[in-house]
Design an enzyme around this catalytic site. Sequence first.
Site, PDB file in Angstrom:
ATOM      1  CG  ASP A   1      -8.873 -10.924  -6.929  1.00  0.00           C
ATOM      2  OD1 ASP A   1      -9.267  -9.777  -6.818  1.00  0.00           O
ATOM      3  OD2 ASP A   1      -8.382 -12.024  -6.137  1.00  0.00           O
TER       4      ASP A   1
ATOM      5  CE  LYS B   1      -9.830  -6.576   0.888  1.00  0.00           C
ATOM      6  NZ  LYS B   1      -9.961  -7.084   1.994  1.00  0.00           N
TER       7      LYS B   1
ATOM      8  CD1 TRP C   1      -5.869 -12.642  -0.768  1.00  0.00           C
ATOM      9  CD2 TRP C   1      -7.854 -14.088  -0.763  1.00  0.00           C
ATOM     10  NE1 TRP C   1      -6.574 -12.503   0.485  1.00  0.00           N
ATOM     11  CE2 TRP C   1      -7.767 -13.135   0.591  1.00  0.00           C
ATOM     12  CE3 TRP C   1      -8.817 -14.679  -1.070  1.00  0.00           C
ATOM     13  CZ2 TRP C   1      -8.705 -13.425   1.319  1.00  0.00           C
ATOM     14  CZ3 TRP C   1      -9.866 -14.965  -0.059  1.00  0.00           C
ATOM     15  CH2 TRP C   1      -9.753 -14.266   1.091  1.00  0.00           C
TER      16      TRP C   1
END
Lengths: 408, 408
Positions: free
Chosen positions: A207, A232, A115
């Site tokens: 992030d 999440k 990511w």
Amino acid sequence: MSTSRVINFGAGPSALPQGVLKKAAQGLLNFNDTGIGIAELSHRSKEFGAFLSNVESLIRTQLDVPPTHSILFTQGGGTAQFSAVVLNLLARHRLLYPDLADEHRVMDYVLTGSWSRKAHDEARRLARGARVNVALDARRHSSDGVSFDNVPPHGEYAFSRAPALIYYCENETIDGVQFSPDPDARTSFPFALLPREPGGLLPLVGDHSSSFMSRPIPHLSEHAVIFAGAQKNLGPAGLTILIVRQDCLVDVDAAARLGATPVPLCLSYRLLAQSKSLYNTPSLLSIYITGLVLEQMRELGGLAYFEALNRTKAEKVYAAIRAGEKRGVFQGKVQAGSGSWMNVVFNALGDGAEARFLEGAEKAGMKGLKGHRSVGGIRASLYNAITEADTDTLVQFMEKFVSEADSA
Amino acid sequence: MSTSRVINFGAGPSALPQGVLKKAAQGLLNFNDTGIGIAELSHRSKEFGAFLSNVESLIRTQLDVPPTHSILFTQGGGTAQFSAVVLNLLARHRLLYPDLADEHRVMDYVLTGSWSRKAHDEARRLARGARVNVALDARRHSSDGVSFDNVPPHGEYAFSRAPALIYYCENETIDGVQFSPDPDARTSFPFALLPREPGGLLPLVGDHSSSFMSRPIPHLSEHAVIFAGAQKNLGPAGLTILIVRQDCLVDVDAAARLGATPVPLCLSYRLLAQSKSLYNTPSLLSIYITGLVLEQMRELGGLAYFEALNRTKAEKVYAAIRAGEKRGVFQGKVQAGSGSWMNVVFNALGDGAEARFLEGAEKAGMKGLKGHRSVGGIRASLYNAITEADTDTLVQFMEKFVSEADSA
């Protein structure tokens, strides 16, 4: 209906608490006795305004967000934020240093997984003359030279002098790598080494998509921007939560007049803050369910409760992997000290072992354990809604798998 | 619970069918017998893939979308599309005419209300040297010289020769102005007058946010891009539906190398199409509810059924306004032939009349009738989920309000 439910170890969208889902199902028909369902309610109604303000406060209190930082709600997931941080912080840099030549505007990226690499690639797409510097590439320190399987020691980072942004991904969902929450650990994020601006600020972007609200955020107040998708630990997909230091709510149009790339309305942090996250219609339903989850978190004891729970859950699964490693049945994929609490990745060794593991788990009522298609293997995601009992079910299955492999 | 529900005449997020909400409440706990709720399901699961593909097909069949056009799902609402159409179609223009000087790249905007004006303003923000031409400003033809209250006749439009895009908003939610669906009407959109490209194509962009799936779209196949938020006729906020002609799925990176503005990943039409709308996690819950609504639409008889229903509903409310106008109680805000079927706007005349109307309506179980804060007055939004019986309740209340004003 709940008797037929399975345990969802998927990496996201992920499991949500049953009690919350039942309450949300009622809210779909009638939100807080308004006579109108939450999905039909005006985002400008006073009822929704009060709810949104409570969601903000539940995050601010539990994460201890200081008044220097705004909490904002938007859409588009982490992908939209890959672009937004570049455009807003390059605009900020332009306003701070209007006369600097573009090639002296640098963005520092810390690469510890798939990511952060994607975010880095997007910075390169949008840079228009500015430079993108890889401040760290963890693959150089990996066991095979190509995988993201570790957080390297502090000495390996090379930051620029006055970067427009410094970017890291706190938890790498695909690779199962996460920074240590212990500041003294070799694998913590090197906050002390970061290049400060003349005023002492850091242009630090984190992030936190897949670890947000699973434990406290180290050095939260030093961040310029923290972003996280809700899907999440918190709620359904469709909601992105931002924590933005107020000096980063810059006038992107003024920056554009000085030569910065114009910023689409939907990506301007300042516009979002000025409109209190209601510039256009938000995803009310996702905000609603996220609010119910946050309320339940508070009742259970907040982040301290979940930090202890999540540490325990992860330790149990890592212990089961190590036990399997001794018998040659499992192999952990991440180096010691770099393992994620949220996404635990490992391989089942031997021909057909992985398929047998996944099939057996599914029969035992556990879904979502297949690793990301880009790296394969097995991945157990242990987000907040996964209980210790759910984890025990997985661990017992792993133990059984090891003992059966032994006797085979 | 449904006995305490009120009729929601709000402009969006708007009413949803009760049966759909009940089914959605079940899906939150267990989606299609997977044992996992829809908000917890992986967007890459085969179960969700099949559902998404059915949603696409329900739109394609009912709207008669030709195979030349892709149907895509994204987030960010109309606001994100204001930017996306500019960036993608300027990139397309750059690839078609790489050597053209920027000042010869023109975007034509048709202004018939507050939303097309906002889209126009965003085009100016992002133009970077390209020109934005107002092909029509309906305010010049208004009764007071400043309001958006009409669709002017075809002779009033002034299009450019080879524009990068031609933009219109089919239904103006705030101002209550909509193009006529009758091609022979003076207030239809002037499709025959549009400047075609050498290949015969039109770079035509239609914002159909608040009329999408309420009736067929005239000349759908001639559009380059049609976009719509789901939160009016279809589902909860958080989902944007795009219909994009395939020649508009351009390589935005190739265009950027020729000097076009780089396009954030989340706004690239091509990336969205290549990933079948799953580049990143979509808003599964919004897609789910939208799918249930589309399924119900099909069972009820599709767009033909809703076209007839929506025409009838609108005619009833406009008739009640005209009856009130004769008694000096109401005043319609839109010129004849330009009135929206979806958002009917009018004033209640006299001191305190508007507050009395809104208060009385609320007591009678009707919410959301207050006009947009920028224009005031009364607005009745008659989206698909508003039944003819709901409309009759409103009309009877309007008649009672008129007769009581008479006797006062």
